[in-house]
Design a protein around this motif. Structure first.
Motif, PDB file in Angstrom:
ATOM      1  N   PHE A  45      -0.514   0.525  -6.283  1.00 15.90           N
ATOM      2  CA  PHE A  45      -0.717   1.932  -7.206  1.00 15.90           C
ATOM      3  C   PHE A  45       0.219   3.107  -6.616  1.00 15.90           C
ATOM      4  O   PHE A  45       0.088   3.435  -5.416  1.00 15.90           O
ATOM      5  CB  PHE A  45      -2.186   2.353  -7.296  1.00 15.90           C
ATOM      6  N   VAL A  93      -5.244  -1.482  -5.081  1.00 16.71           N
ATOM      7  CA  VAL A  93      -5.728  -0.298  -4.986  1.00 16.71           C
ATOM      8  C   VAL A  93      -6.495  -0.192  -3.443  1.00 16.71           C
ATOM      9  O   VAL A  93      -7.591  -0.896  -3.326  1.00 16.71           O
ATOM     10  CB  VAL A  93      -6.572   0.123  -6.271  1.00 16.71           C
ATOM     11  N   ASP A 147     -10.205   4.687  -7.494  1.00 21.49           N
ATOM     12  CA  ASP A 147      -9.967   4.714  -6.228  1.00 21.49           C
ATOM     13  C   ASP A 147     -11.096   3.870  -5.830  1.00 21.49           C
ATOM     14  O   ASP A 147     -10.907   2.904  -4.805  1.00 21.49           O
ATOM     15  CB  ASP A 147      -9.948   6.082  -5.408  1.00 21.49           C
TER      16      ASP A 147
END
Length: 273
Positions: A45, A93, A147
């Motif tokens: 990401f 991520v 996140d």
């Protein structure tokens, strides 16, 4: 009494947000929130941490999809709600490997040109179930490309307190919350262990460690010392700075600005250095 005062979604991870009057709570957070993200050549990401100019991309909801405007030249691109390819891949991520779907070559080309970095646009399909960290959540609690958690909560009183310390107003968009509330004392969010909005239950599981993004002006993409410098003076613990609380949830439905937050359980206030 605590009441919802602002609601935000960030359809494309680390781009601008959209303020809403009401929002649908889904199994993985607010509808459309961080269901798309830009990734690099290694399928990792991209974020404002490394590319602050990502703040200059402003999204808006349309019937056909998410329109993203690049503010320096006011050009725009429409991201359809459904990807135009069937190509799946694995994206990263932080420590999570997540199955996603490429949106379209046209999206890749537009974002690469405007951002100035080779990138592709990925979408999280409904059948991707990304488990939230089991140290803080129950099995089956999932999240999007965020996140780590489906929601971030901050109090307006906390923003006001910080603004007074800094000497000028700090907008909520520096912290990228999903839910902002009024009422209560400064940093009341730290102590919220369990509350409900319209019979949807939210659980305060972890105070949010702040990265450099709050130091980026979301209108200009300029890096600034504040508010992180001030926060570090009174919200630091073990060399990490905290502001806001991450939430998990149980239930689905609609929440709206003005809704009451019913407090069901509180926890001890955090202690900072």
């Amino acid at each position: 009494m605590l009441r919802v005062s602002q609601l935000f979604i960030y359809p494309v991870k680390s781009l601008g947000g959209i303020a809403l009057n009401n929002a649908l709570v889904t199994d993985r957070g607010l509808r459309y929130d961080r269901r798309w993200m830009l990734v690099d050549d290694n399928n990792r990401f991209l974020s404002q941490r490394e590319l602050p100019q990502m703040a200059l991309f402003k999204p808006a909801l349309h019937k056909q999809g998410i329109s993203v405007t690049y503010t320096p030249d006011q050009s725009s691109f429409l991201i359809p709600f459904q990807p135009q390819t069937t190509t799946l891949d694995t994206f990263t991520v932080w420590d999570d490997s997540i199955t996603g779907q490429y949106v379209s070559p046209a999206a890749d080309e537009w974002f690469t040109q405007k951002l100035g970095v080779n990138c592709r646009l990925a979408y999280m399909p409904d059948d991707t179930q990304r488990q939230t960290d089991l140290k803080y959540a129950q099995p089956g609690m999932i999240t999007s490309f965020a996140d780590a958690y489906p929601f971030l909560l901050i109090g307006q009183a906390s923003l006001d307190d910080l603004s007074n310390r800094v000497g000028h107003a700090i907008p909520a968009n520096r912290f990228r919350p999903n839910i902002v509330f009024t009422g209560g004392e400064s940093f009341a969010e730290d102590e919220l262990a369990h509350f409900s909005i319209n019979n949807i239950h939210f659980y305060g599981v972890k105070l949010c460690v702040r990265c450099p993004v709050p130091g980026i002006d979301q209108d200009t993409a300029e890096r600034q010392k504040e508010p992180l410098k001030t926060l570090a003076g009174f919200r630091r613990r073990l060399n990490k700075v905290y502001f806001g609380q991450n939430l998990t949830h149980v239930g689905q439905g609609t929440i709206a600005v003005g809704d009451e937050m019913e407090i069901l359980k509180v926890k001890e206030a955090a202690v900072f250095e």
